[in-house]
Each structure stands twice: as C-alpha cells, then as structure tokens.
Write an enzyme that holds these catalytic residues in place. Sequence first.
Site, PDB file in Angstrom:
ATOM      1  N   LYS A 158       0.850  -1.190   0.000  1.00 49.94           N
ATOM      2  CA  LYS A 158       0.000   0.000   0.000  1.00 49.94           C
ATOM      3  C   LYS A 158       0.887   1.242   0.000  1.00 49.94           C
ATOM      4  CE  LYS A 158      -4.255   0.885   2.523  1.00 49.94           C
ATOM      5  NZ  LYS A 158      -4.836   0.697   3.846  1.00 49.94           N
TER       6      LYS A 158
HETATM    7  C1  E4P Z   1      -8.209   1.334   4.109  1.00 49.52           C
HETATM    8  O1  E4P Z   1      -7.481   1.010   3.211  1.00 49.52           O
HETATM    9  C2  E4P Z   1      -8.134   2.651   4.778  1.00 49.52           C
HETATM   10  O2  E4P Z   1      -6.911   2.806   5.392  1.00 49.52           O
HETATM   11  C3  E4P Z   1      -9.275   2.772   5.742  1.00 49.52           C
HETATM   12  O3  E4P Z   1     -10.462   2.356   5.087  1.00 49.52           O
HETATM   13  C4  E4P Z   1      -9.433   4.178   6.313  1.00 49.52           C
HETATM   14  O4  E4P Z   1     -10.652   4.265   7.031  1.00 49.52           O
HETATM   15  P1  E4P Z   1     -10.976   5.482   8.035  1.00 49.52           P
HETATM   16  O5  E4P Z   1     -11.114   6.717   7.209  1.00 49.52           O
HETATM   17  O6  E4P Z   1     -12.275   5.111   8.688  1.00 49.52           O
HETATM   18  O7  E4P Z   1      -9.826   5.553   8.979  1.00 49.52           O
END
Ligand code: E4P
Length: 270
Positions: free
Chosen positions: A96
């Site tokens: 990522k």
């Molecule tokens: C996933 O890849 C993201 O990091 C995550 O969905 C972020 O979610 P949040 O905005 O609720 O922290």
Amino acid sequence: MISLKIYIDSADLDEIKKAYEWGIADGVTTNPSLLKKAVGKRADINMKKYIIDILKTAEGTPVSLEVTTETSKEMIAEGKKLYELFNPVAGNVVIKIPVNPAYTDADKTHFDGIKTIKALSTEGIPVNTTLIFTPEQALLAAKAGARYVSPFAGRVDDLIRKNSGMSFGKDDYYPHDGKTKDGVVQDDTGVVSGIDLVSQCVDILRYYGLETEVLAASLRNPRQVRDAALVGADIATLPFPVIADMLKHKKTYEGMEAFKKDIVDEYARL
Ligand code: E4P
C-alpha cells in the site's frame, strides 16, 4: 461471474479469522493505525509472526501492507522489503503506497508516490494506492500501474461536512448526491460525497479501459456499502462492525420472534 468483493479493513486477527470462517471475506486491508489499534503496546506480540498469521488466515487472498516512509527511495526499498519478507508466506501481499506523501503544497515529494507505484509495479509487485481524494489522483495512480486505487469515501464526507459547518458523527450516513447548504450542493473539488468520489473513479477508469480495481475505502456504515456496490466499485473494504451492522434490521428481529413462537407450537406435534 463478477461480484462486489468484500475485504476486511482490519488488523485484528480475531476479526479477520471470523470473516474468513464465515466465507464473507475476499481480502484484507491494513494500515499503520489499524495495526497499532490491534497490537497496541502488547509486548508479547511478535509483529513479524502476527503479520504472517494474518497472511495465512487470508487463505491466499490479497492482504495490503502499508509502507511507513515518505520518499520514493525509501518507499521502494520498504515496499520491496515487505514483499520479499512476507509474500513467500502465502503469495498474497499487496503493498500500500500513498498517492502523494507530501504534507503541504510546498513540499518536494508530490511525485514520490507515483514514482514508487511505477517502480514496484514494473517489478511485478502489486500496489494498492491509498489516500485517494480526487478522481485525478486515481487516474494517475492507474496510469503508473497500480493494481488498486483506494478512494477514501468516509473521509471525504467528513471534509465536506466540516467545511460546510455541519455537525456529524463519524459513522453517520452521507447521501451519494450530497447535501445542500443555502440551496447549493456542498462539494470538495467537484466531489459531492465519498460515494460520488468512488463513482467518478469507477467511471473514469472504466471509460478508458484501465484494469486498476476501485477499492472503496473508509466506509463507515452499511448504506455506504450499498451505495459503493450500486456505483460499481470492484471492492469494498469494511471494518468488522460495519459488516455486523449489514445484517441488522428491526423487522428481521420481529420476524424471528414470531417464527420462533410458531415453530415451538407446530414442532411440538412431530
Ligand atoms: C483502508 O485502506 C483505509 O486505510 C481505511 O479504510 C481508512 O478508514 P478510516 O477513514 O475510517 O480511517
């Protein structure tokens, strides 16, 4: 058959195990905050072993591991290290990468995410591009070779509500078509809601036949999941409580109670 894939947005091994046991998970997304929340200050946990357990639990389906560095040089090195260390476990590691690791307009690192996506993708390492807040960011990440782009729906809704002075709870539903203030639909760079962002990413990537999958992220409630499915997201990544909430309805409970009473009467005669 194509269907909406559901990933679990968690680094909590118990949650991940349940989602796979029940056959509802097609992948896992983690980020540094989720790992911190899951493991915290527990000195008894060996992080390498913990991540290996997540990879094995995911049964060969994609697991995103996020880099923690900020220049392309560092992110390429860290991405390769994570991939080489963990991909042999189950062949399912996705790295990522933030689309842009800069903190301000004045920073010099705006292209470092794109450079990293290109470098890792060229070496056959699948990349999930994180922190996508505009369709243009998704387009550039896709062109650089990203396997996935992750538009952050919930955080866009937070931003629009905050900029418009609306009071809100983190998990509140925000409609796909946006909300008006003084007769004007509120937006951020022409995006009227988190789901609108997902929708615009889907439309642009499909229109040009790009193979990058749209992974709707930062989803906070079941109706957002439904909306993400309706606009054709390839994947929705969901925190465990949102998956649980998807099963809940008052009339389902009432129906169960009524059936239960009748079943007791009828089956007594068997
Ligand atoms: C996933 O890849 C993201 O990091 C995550 O969905 C972020 O979610 P949040 O905005 O609720 O922290």
